[in-house]
Design a protein around this motif. Structure first.
Motif, PDB file in Angstrom:
ATOM      1  N   MET A   1       0.846  -1.191   0.000  1.00  0.00           N
ATOM      2  CA  MET A   1       0.000   0.000   0.000  1.00  0.00           C
ATOM      3  C   MET A   1       0.883   1.243   0.000  1.00  0.00           C
ATOM      4  O   MET A   1       1.962   1.251   0.562  1.00  0.00           O
ATOM      5  CB  MET A   1      -0.921  -0.011   1.204  1.00  0.00           C
ATOM      6  N   LYS A   2       0.341   2.309  -0.626  1.00  0.00           N
ATOM      7  CA  LYS A   2       1.189   3.492  -0.802  1.00  0.00           C
ATOM      8  C   LYS A   2       0.433   4.811  -0.650  1.00  0.00           C
ATOM      9  O   LYS A   2       0.988   5.785  -0.122  1.00  0.00           O
ATOM     10  CB  LYS A   2       1.847   3.418  -2.185  1.00  0.00           C
ATOM     11  N   TYR A   3      -0.830   4.850  -1.094  1.00  0.00           N
ATOM     12  CA  TYR A   3      -1.554   6.116  -1.157  1.00  0.00           C
ATOM     13  C   TYR A   3      -2.630   6.190  -0.062  1.00  0.00           C
ATOM     14  O   TYR A   3      -3.451   5.276   0.066  1.00  0.00           O
ATOM     15  CB  TYR A   3      -2.183   6.281  -2.535  1.00  0.00           C
TER      16      TYR A   3
ATOM     17  N   ASP B   1      -5.599   7.677   0.627  1.00  0.00           N
ATOM     18  CA  ASP B   1      -7.021   7.433   0.370  1.00  0.00           C
ATOM     19  C   ASP B   1      -7.281   5.972   0.024  1.00  0.00           C
ATOM     20  O   ASP B   1      -8.279   5.378   0.445  1.00  0.00           O
ATOM     21  CB  ASP B   1      -7.534   8.334  -0.760  1.00  0.00           C
ATOM     22  N   ASN B   2      -6.374   5.395  -0.762  1.00  0.00           N
ATOM     23  CA  ASN B   2      -6.483   3.998  -1.161  1.00  0.00           C
ATOM     24  C   ASN B   2      -6.308   3.075   0.054  1.00  0.00           C
ATOM     25  O   ASN B   2      -7.022   2.068   0.199  1.00  0.00           O
ATOM     26  CB  ASN B   2      -5.411   3.705  -2.217  1.00  0.00           C
ATOM     27  N   ILE B   3      -5.401   3.440   0.927  1.00  0.00           N
ATOM     28  CA  ILE B   3      -5.171   2.675   2.158  1.00  0.00           C
ATOM     29  C   ILE B   3      -6.434   2.649   3.012  1.00  0.00           C
ATOM     30  O   ILE B   3      -6.859   1.596   3.507  1.00  0.00           O
ATOM     31  CB  ILE B   3      -3.993   3.280   2.954  1.00  0.00           C
ATOM     32  N   ILE B   4      -7.050   3.803   3.169  1.00  0.00           N
ATOM     33  CA  ILE B   4      -8.258   3.896   3.998  1.00  0.00           C
ATOM     34  C   ILE B   4      -9.399   3.088   3.388  1.00  0.00           C
ATOM     35  O   ILE B   4     -10.121   2.367   4.095  1.00  0.00           O
ATOM     36  CB  ILE B   4      -8.667   5.370   4.173  1.00  0.00           C
ATOM     37  N   GLU B   5      -9.554   3.180   2.063  1.00  0.00           N
ATOM     38  CA  GLU B   5     -10.660   2.476   1.421  1.00  0.00           C
ATOM     39  C   GLU B   5     -10.474   0.957   1.500  1.00  0.00           C
ATOM     40  O   GLU B   5     -11.421   0.225   1.804  1.00  0.00           O
ATOM     41  CB  GLU B   5     -10.809   2.925  -0.035  1.00  0.00           C
ATOM     42  N   ILE B   6      -9.268   0.491   1.229  1.00  0.00           N
ATOM     43  CA  ILE B   6      -9.006  -0.948   1.350  1.00  0.00           C
ATOM     44  C   ILE B   6      -9.148  -1.382   2.812  1.00  0.00           C
ATOM     45  O   ILE B   6      -9.662  -2.457   3.114  1.00  0.00           O
ATOM     46  CB  ILE B   6      -7.604  -1.300   0.823  1.00  0.00           C
ATOM     47  N   GLY B   7      -8.724  -0.523   3.721  1.00  0.00           N
ATOM     48  CA  GLY B   7      -8.843  -0.829   5.141  1.00  0.00           C
ATOM     49  C   GLY B   7     -10.277  -1.032   5.586  1.00  0.00           C
ATOM     50  O   GLY B   7     -10.550  -1.771   6.540  1.00  0.00           O
ATOM     51  N   SER B   8     -11.212  -0.397   4.895  1.00  0.00           N
ATOM     52  CA  SER B   8     -12.628  -0.528   5.249  1.00  0.00           C
ATOM     53  C   SER B   8     -13.144  -1.945   5.010  1.00  0.00           C
ATOM     54  O   SER B   8     -14.178  -2.339   5.559  1.00  0.00           O
ATOM     55  CB  SER B   8     -13.475   0.481   4.472  1.00  0.00           C
ATOM     56  N   PHE B   9     -12.421  -2.731   4.195  1.00  0.00           N
ATOM     57  CA  PHE B   9     -12.806  -4.121   3.939  1.00  0.00           C
ATOM     58  C   PHE B   9     -12.289  -5.061   5.027  1.00  0.00           C
ATOM     59  O   PHE B   9     -12.586  -6.250   5.025  1.00  0.00           O
ATOM     60  CB  PHE B   9     -12.270  -4.596   2.585  1.00  0.00           C
ATOM     61  N   LEU B  10     -11.470  -4.520   5.933  1.00  0.00           N
ATOM     62  CA  LEU B  10     -10.913  -5.265   7.070  1.00  0.00           C
ATOM     63  C   LEU B  10     -10.082  -6.489   6.667  1.00  0.00           C
ATOM     64  O   LEU B  10     -10.324  -7.610   7.134  1.00  0.00           O
ATOM     65  CB  LEU B  10     -12.020  -5.695   8.031  1.00  0.00           C
ATOM     66  N   PRO B  11      -9.077  -6.283   5.799  1.00  0.00           N
ATOM     67  CA  PRO B  11      -8.135  -7.387   5.579  1.00  0.00           C
ATOM     68  C   PRO B  11      -7.390  -7.652   6.886  1.00  0.00           C
ATOM     69  O   PRO B  11      -7.306  -6.775   7.752  1.00  0.00           O
ATOM     70  CB  PRO B  11      -7.193  -6.833   4.501  1.00  0.00           C
ATOM     71  N   ASP B  12      -6.862  -8.849   7.037  1.00  0.00           N
ATOM     72  CA  ASP B  12      -6.152  -9.170   8.277  1.00  0.00           C
ATOM     73  C   ASP B  12      -4.803  -8.462   8.358  1.00  0.00           C
ATOM     74  O   ASP B  12      -4.332  -8.138   9.451  1.00  0.00           O
ATOM     75  CB  ASP B  12      -5.953 -10.684   8.374  1.00  0.00           C
ATOM     76  N   TYR B  13      -4.183  -8.253   7.193  1.00  0.00           N
ATOM     77  CA  TYR B  13      -2.866  -7.610   7.131  1.00  0.00           C
ATOM     78  C   TYR B  13      -2.862  -6.545   6.034  1.00  0.00           C
ATOM     79  O   TYR B  13      -3.596  -6.652   5.051  1.00  0.00           O
ATOM     80  CB  TYR B  13      -1.777  -8.639   6.800  1.00  0.00           C
TER      81      TYR B  13
END
Length: 206
Positions: free
Chosen positions: A1-3, A5-17
């Motif tokens: 991960m790098k950006y 906004d993208n980090i926050i949006e992917i984080g909303s899916f609750l990946p484990d790592y």
């Protein structure tokens, strides 16, 4: 991960790592501030042949919960890091695999890391975008849980679910290049689809 906004949006899916690459030669090199993420997500720092002092500094700065060693780190190096780092922080040792990989290489690392990660052997330490022959995993002699990486996309999800039904201690899958729009920028829909492919009743984390 790098950006952010993208980090926050992917984080909303609750990946484990969620991984952050601290190897400066990578196109995915992370040199920012990690946004606030749900506490259930473990932040992973990816390092390649880095000095212990740098790893410890980045771990403290970014409050990392896991360290991924993606270079040629020795057993002695892993032991030194294990001695110096908070015992709650996972150490993941990466091995580049091809058809001739000798799983005996793993034995000395059994006591100095928490997980293994198997990636495709290629020109770069990682991010080569290709899978290795997963049949070689049938030779895996250990009970230590491992991450599976290397060119994993939606088309590979069915095979991964089949592996999860065997006695192999497949713990997690590491998805990267096949879910990107560009290096470090994830395709939101593809990531969402991937999480739906991973069965909720199996043992794989994502």
């Amino acid at each position: 991960m790098k950006y952010p906004d993208n980090i926050i949006e992917i984080g909303s899916f609750l990946p484990d790592y969620m991984g952050f690459i601290f190897w400066e030669k990578s196109a995915r090199y992370f040199d920012g501030v990690i946004p606030n993420l749900p506490k259930s997500i473990k932040k992973v720092g990816v390092f390649v042949n880095e000095r212990t002092e740098v790893i410890l500094a980045k771990t403290n700065k970014h409050d990392l919960q896991a360290i991924q060693l993606h270079g040629h780190e020795s057993v002695a190096f892993c032991q030194e890091l294990k001695n110096k780092i908070d015992p709650k922080i996972d150490i993941i040792k990466v091995f580049s695999v091809d058809d001739s990989f000798d799983f005996e290489e793993l034995k000395p690392f059994e006591t100095v890391c928490d997980y293994f990660l198997f990636d495709t052997k290629g020109k770069l330490p990682g991010g080569n975008g290709t899978t290795f022959n997963w049949k070689v995993l049938e030779k895996y002699p250990s009970s230590k849980p491992f991450f599976l990486s290397g060119g994993i996309g939606i088309d590979e999800m069915g095979a991964i679910n089949e592996i999860s039904k065997t006695n192999l201690p497949l713990y997690a899958i590491d998805v990267n290049s096949k879910f990107e729009i560009e290096p470090g920028l994830k395709n939101i829909q593809l990531c969402k689809d991937a999480l739906q492919y991973v069965s909720t009743d199996n043992k794989i984390k994502k």
